[in-house]
Design an enzyme around this catalytic site. Sequence first.
Site, PDB file in Angstrom:
ATOM      1  CG  HIS A 170      20.290  23.362 -11.811  1.00  0.00           C
ATOM      2  ND1 HIS A 170      20.110  22.228 -11.055  1.00  0.00           N
ATOM      3  CD2 HIS A 170      20.680  22.919 -13.031  1.00  0.00           C
ATOM      4  CE1 HIS A 170      20.362  21.156 -11.773  1.00  0.00           C
ATOM      5  NE2 HIS A 170      20.720  21.563 -12.990  1.00  0.00           N
TER       6      HIS A 170
ATOM      7  N   GLY B  33      25.002  50.754   6.525  1.00  0.00           N
ATOM      8  CA  GLY B  33      24.910  51.735   7.602  1.00  0.00           C
ATOM      9  C   GLY B  33      25.390  51.175   8.920  1.00  0.00           C
TER      10      GLY B  33
ATOM     11  CB  VAL C 169      17.756  63.555   1.093  1.00  0.00           C
ATOM     12  CG1 VAL C 169      16.313  64.021   1.195  1.00  0.00           C
ATOM     13  CG2 VAL C 169      18.130  63.289  -0.358  1.00  0.00           C
TER      14      VAL C 169
ATOM     15  CB  ALA D 114      26.961  24.223 -24.853  1.00  0.00           C
TER      16      ALA D 114
END
Length: 1122
Positions: free
Chosen positions: A781, A67, A111, A262
């Site tokens: 990780h 926005g 809306v 793996a």
Amino acid sequence: MSAKAISEQRGKEFLYKHICTSAAVQNRFLYATVTAETNWEHLTQEHPWLLTEQLVVKPDQLIKRRGKLGLVGINLDLQGVKEWLKGRLMRETTVGKAKGLLKNFLIEPFVPHTQEEEFYVCIYATREGDHVLFHHEGGVEVGDVDTKAQKLVVPVDDKLTEGQVTEQLLTNVPADRKGVLASFIVGLFNLYEDLYFTYLEINPLVVTNNGVYILDMAAKIDATADYICKAKWGDVEFPPPFGREAYPEEAYIADLDAKSGASLKLTLLNPRGRIWTMVAGGGASVVYSDTICDLGGVDELANYGEYSGAPSEQQTYDYAKTILSLMTQEKHPQGKVLIIGGSIANFTNVAATFKGIVRAIKDYQGPLKEHEVSIFVRRGGPNYQEGLRVMGEVGKTTGIPIHVFGTETHMTAIVGMALGHQPIPNHPPMDAHTANFLLNAGTSAMRTPATSRTASFSEPRTPNDATPAKKSKAGLPANSLHSLLWPLKNVATGDWKETQASSGCSRAKATTLFSKHTKTIVWGMQTRAVQGMLDFDYVCSREDPSVAAMVYPFTGDHKQKFYWGHKEILLPVYKNMADATKKHPEVDVLISFASLRSAFDSTVEAMQYPQIHTIAIIAEGIPEAQTRKMIKMADEKGVTIIGPATVGGIKPGCFKIGNTGGMLDNILASKLYRPGSVAYVSRSGGMSNELNNIISRTTDGVYEGVAIGGDRYPGSTFMDHVLRYQDTAGVKMIVVLGEIGGTEEYKICQGIRESRITKPVVCWCIGTCATMFTSEVQFGHAGACANQASETAVAKNQALRDAGAYVPKSFDELGNVIKDVYNDLVANGTIIPAQEVPPPTVPMDYSWARELGLIRKPASFMTSICDERGQELIYAGMPITEVFKEEMGLGGVLGLLWFQRRLPRYACQFIEMCLMVTADHGPAVSGAHNTIVCARAGKDLISSLTSGLLTIGDRFGGALDAAAKQFSKAFDSGMLPMEFVNKMKKDGKLIMGIGHRVKSINNPDMRVQILKDFVKQHFPSTQLLDYALDVEKITTSKKPNLILNVDGFIGVSFVDLLRTCGGFTRDEADEFVEIGALNGIFVLGRSMGFIGHYLDQKRLKQGLYRHPWDDISYVLPEHMSM
């Protein structure tokens, strides 16, 4: 990575499908996606509401604050949406530092609402629980919700109630909205838990009199929970961060990763860059990226990626060829460099993985030379010397500049060489070969006195009259109670506090996890890891093995053979933990190699046994929600968890977890068989082994080291282990290798400031490169991702430096800083180095000695037709994929496996025709009869088939070889057909392949006719067949049924095939006839028929066969009397 962002459309789809709430959720599934390829006519047919509603349009590409950036079109009709998109669709846009194309848009109904009807709600996960944030003022201007919003923490495994929501979150909400919001937020929280979200934000959440509207939504889910949520999720695509394209090569590697045990990762950062990496290990891959960026290579860094977890040669080849293909697509004026790096592997066979890379380099040697690519290699671990040798050889043979280095070279030194910041040594020093450590000779192999190694190198010698510290009942030092109970952080105030243990609180965790007497149970049939542990125990001069037993639920209780030094010993294997713990009460450690799917259940079960104090969980990819439940239970029971996603830990001279520390060569090289003075904690398993190497080269060695694992929520934290080391007398200095993501390192800062940590702490957080990238990069990780500025490696390194920790300028300098701190401790007398003593020699396993090329032994078997050892099955040198690609058929496969030749197409067809015509000849023949009798006697398929096959011989079906030999011998000797017939009659021998019980010259065998037509049309020459047909003319003139039968026809035709197809010499053709190859055609073909008869009898449910009396002639001798 576990927490992955999903598109707004997918997040809303999940919510609309699965939320359970009494609140009326409006506009369910009213959304449409627009791309450059969208057909508007089809779109409006699929979504007719687009023609009648006012609309909102916005990009759906993981862009924050759309926005404020002017990227939301509001209250437009369909034509307005099209006009709005004209200036934005497929246009380049800058968001922060990232530039990218806007190419995926979401259209939803507009809306109408007021500002007072906008709310903000967010749920996100932390270690201790799930945080629910709510603010009564949502929308674009919501601001800093962390300071403004109402907060509620739902502890792990607890439920959220509407009462809690109303009381703690909705205090500023109008009364008429509280009921709807409370119901919706509880439903949203339950959805968040059920679908394994890790982050879920709705802003604004609009509540009107009509119900609830989800306007904007951002979400992440735990991708590792796919096996749990697949039915609800379906197939989820994870879009890349804005500013980075999704490349097909990334998808290819992701697919390889999903199919492999793996880890294979690839992210393209700048495909035109000149610096490419192929790094082994999640932690090491980050370190190499850091170093490249530190040395000014950030703009030229082409990719981030890693391969780890012992990928096969084929998997490494596929990964390497993808990298090489990408880097040779576009030339660079300065040429390119490829950095093949890695830390010291724990269990990956470096030579095996390098074979895959070498294959790829050979395949791409032309393009690599054309693009002026230089390759720099640094690696360590099992069999790394052979890997480096092979890599160096391929450089010499291909002419590609390849520079190889081992563990004697600092891990990241090759980056400076590759980027021209430091010279390339002509002859780098090489460490001793694996075998030099394990096959000691002379005095170096003598047994070291145990007392020389049991004392820590760092502990000053105690005077004889000194009184040892008293032990508490728990067997811990008397002064350790303070350390066991400190610290607990008050979540509300952020203060550190000390809490006394009581019967109502969590059990205290031990400071000492492992000793020379530690006993463990290993969950899983990991024989290689167990043998490695036993070898470590032996070189540490333990009195007995550290592994007491194994648990493997998929077999019954039994014994497994292992080596203890020179001797063979048996370790018990149990089907369940209950039996193992009952029979081994001395065990207090569990090492779990359970799969990611079973690790949670097996760990929860293990914690039911009070004797278990420490659990190491090796598996990677356990859903975070399950990990947090395990952590909560462990805290309640006083159990220390190491992992998940870890290699484990090691305490030199005492105990090691699984594959930690690598193989014996690295154990010995890093002096892990006796304690030193330095304790470390790391996330990465591979980097923990690198720390072993660095610490052994710069200090007197490691006292203890733990890799806590790469997940976002490791079972134990950096601070847990740092505090243990602080309270362990033998530890004189502490090394911490942190990383980007999380805030755990700040607790170390606070501990140093408050003097709770007084020992020197050397710390470095990897991942400093992340702040230099223009788009978010998820490192190897799962936890290596910064969600806010304070979680970056740069911020944490500065905080540690400010707190008083020793922080190097880069990972390159880590070893120097450790060395300086150590030397200071030696200088002031804190550390008194002990005299070095060699460990005992451990015999090398035969299989590993052979792998290293140290021994040779004649093979028991030899084979030249098939090889199943690689990634792909190979038939006589041809990969199985090629067999199908070439559509070789059954005849072609038989040619490869029987004759080691790729036969001509007509030859393959002839073989298949032979199999078809010999498949069956009715139930009356002896072989089929035997099969049927056997089947009706209730025997199994194999027994029945064998019964039928055993009847094959010269009289039934076995005449192919004999016919081929007889006719060939006669023809080759120059006999005329009549001479051959007369000779056989004179010798009293039958002519094999001539004669039939039913068929005759007047009632020919159509099988023979079909084969004859094919052979005459396709074979280059049919000399032997013509000879046999001439013999048939002679024999049928005497008796009409003495025809050339199907056995004889196939026999002589096959000789013609072997002799004339061009694939065999005359000697080779004759040899195949001599060794019985032709009879194999009948055996293989007729086996099909026999199996058919067996199945037919079973299907017809035929009973036991008994031969009728009237078909037996009973001829008994007459009664004889004396």
